[in-house]
Design a protein around this motif. Structure first.
Motif, mmCIF file in Angstrom:
data_model
loop_
_atom_site.group_PDB
_atom_site.id
_atom_site.type_symbol
_atom_site.label_atom_id
_atom_site.label_comp_id
_atom_site.label_asym_id
_atom_site.label_seq_id
_atom_site.Cartn_x
_atom_site.Cartn_y
_atom_site.Cartn_z
ATOM 1 N N MET A 151 -4.460 -49.138 -35.189
ATOM 2 C CA MET A 151 -3.152 -49.749 -34.936
ATOM 3 C C MET A 151 -2.123 -49.326 -35.997
ATOM 4 O O MET A 151 -0.938 -49.245 -35.709
ATOM 5 N N ARG A 152 -2.566 -49.018 -37.224
ATOM 6 C CA ARG A 152 -1.643 -48.559 -38.257
ATOM 7 C C ARG A 152 -1.029 -47.207 -37.873
ATOM 8 O O ARG A 152 0.117 -46.915 -38.220
ATOM 9 N N PHE A 153 -1.798 -46.373 -37.191
ATOM 10 C CA PHE A 153 -1.277 -45.069 -36.769
ATOM 11 C C PHE A 153 -0.509 -45.166 -35.459
ATOM 12 O O PHE A 153 0.466 -44.453 -35.245
ATOM 13 N N VAL A 154 -0.926 -46.013 -34.555
ATOM 14 C CA VAL A 154 -0.291 -46.125 -33.239
ATOM 15 C C VAL A 154 1.033 -46.868 -33.314
ATOM 16 O O VAL A 154 1.982 -46.543 -32.588
ATOM 17 N N GLU A 155 1.155 -47.836 -34.198
ATOM 18 C CA GLU A 155 2.365 -48.659 -34.293
ATOM 19 C C GLU A 155 3.626 -47.835 -34.583
ATOM 20 O O GLU A 155 4.637 -48.019 -33.902
ATOM 21 N N VAL A 157 4.179 -44.718 -33.901
ATOM 22 C CA VAL A 157 4.446 -43.865 -32.740
ATOM 23 C C VAL A 157 5.082 -44.716 -31.639
ATOM 24 O O VAL A 157 6.046 -44.309 -30.992
ATOM 25 N N THR A 158 4.547 -45.909 -31.415
ATOM 26 C CA THR A 158 5.077 -46.809 -30.389
ATOM 27 C C THR A 158 6.524 -47.192 -30.705
ATOM 28 O O THR A 158 7.387 -47.228 -29.821
ATOM 29 N N THR A 159 6.812 -47.461 -31.966
ATOM 30 C CA THR A 159 8.165 -47.835 -32.374
ATOM 31 C C THR A 159 9.123 -46.651 -32.183
ATOM 32 O O THR A 159 10.256 -46.829 -31.724
ATOM 33 N N ALA A 160 8.681 -45.428 -32.557
ATOM 34 C CA ALA A 160 9.535 -44.242 -32.422
ATOM 35 C C ALA A 160 9.837 -43.938 -30.966
ATOM 36 O O ALA A 160 10.940 -43.492 -30.623
ATOM 37 N N LEU A 161 8.879 -44.123 -30.080
ATOM 38 C CA LEU A 161 9.101 -43.843 -28.677
ATOM 39 C C LEU A 161 9.917 -44.948 -28.007
ATOM 40 O O LEU A 161 10.492 -44.717 -26.946
ATOM 41 N N GLY A 162 9.890 -46.119 -28.640
ATOM 42 C CA GLY A 162 10.681 -47.241 -28.302
ATOM 43 C C GLY A 162 10.915 -47.776 -27.026
ATOM 44 O O GLY A 162 11.655 -48.047 -26.264
#
Length: 162
Positions: A151-155, A157-162
């Motif tokens: 989740m530290r790595f995915v979070e 990326v998820t925020t950047a793709l927004g």
């Protein structure tokens, strides 16, 4: 305030007593629910554990006092006065010398090999449950740790793709 002494029943029942490995004759003189007063040529010393047998009844007790051939014991279990009096009459009808006086349940309960096997089976089950529980607990902790790391790595990326 002085505690009332439990009522005693006067009796005269001859029995056998085991002190250590020695067997002696005794005479039971009175009975309460958790004690006996007995007479013997050689009373056990106070604190000694004894076994008293009369026909089919066994009483386990501890000597509490001794004086002039008389002694008192406190029993491990409650004394069934009626059973003691029934055993004082002698063996039941139909019993012949040489017959096993023990019941099937009592015989089965005192077979060391069966008792040991039941203990081993319980130990196996307990060991299986304990190890399975430990493995499941460690697996759950590893899964949680892995989830948090991912989740530290995915979070971001998820925020950047927004």
């Amino acid at each position: 305030m002085v505690k009332q002494r439990e009522p005693r029943r006067k009796v005269l029942v001859n029995a056998r007593m085991r002190v250590g490995t020695d067997w002696r004759d005794v005479s039971i003189r009175n009975v309460s629910s958790r004690g006996l007063m007995l007479v013997s040529d050689e009373p056990p010393p106070p604190g000694a554990y004894i076994e008293i047998r009369k026909t089919f009844m066994t009483i386990v007790a501890r000597a509490v006092w001794a004086r002039d051939g008389f002694f008192g014991v406190r029993t491990q279990d409650d004394i069934d006065f009626d059973e003691l009096m029934e055993n004082a009459k002698g063996p039941p009808k139909g019993w012949k010398p040489g017959m096993d006086r023990r019941t099937g349940d009592r015989v089965a309960a005192h077979r060391p090999a069966e008792t040991a096997e039941r203990g081993r089976q319980f130990a196996r089950v307990f060991q299986f449950v304990a190890i399975t529980g430990a493995v499941v607990g460690v697996a759950a902790l590893l899964a949680l740790s892995l989830w948090e790391t991912l989740m530290r790595f995915v979070e971001p990326v998820t925020t950047a793709l927004g």
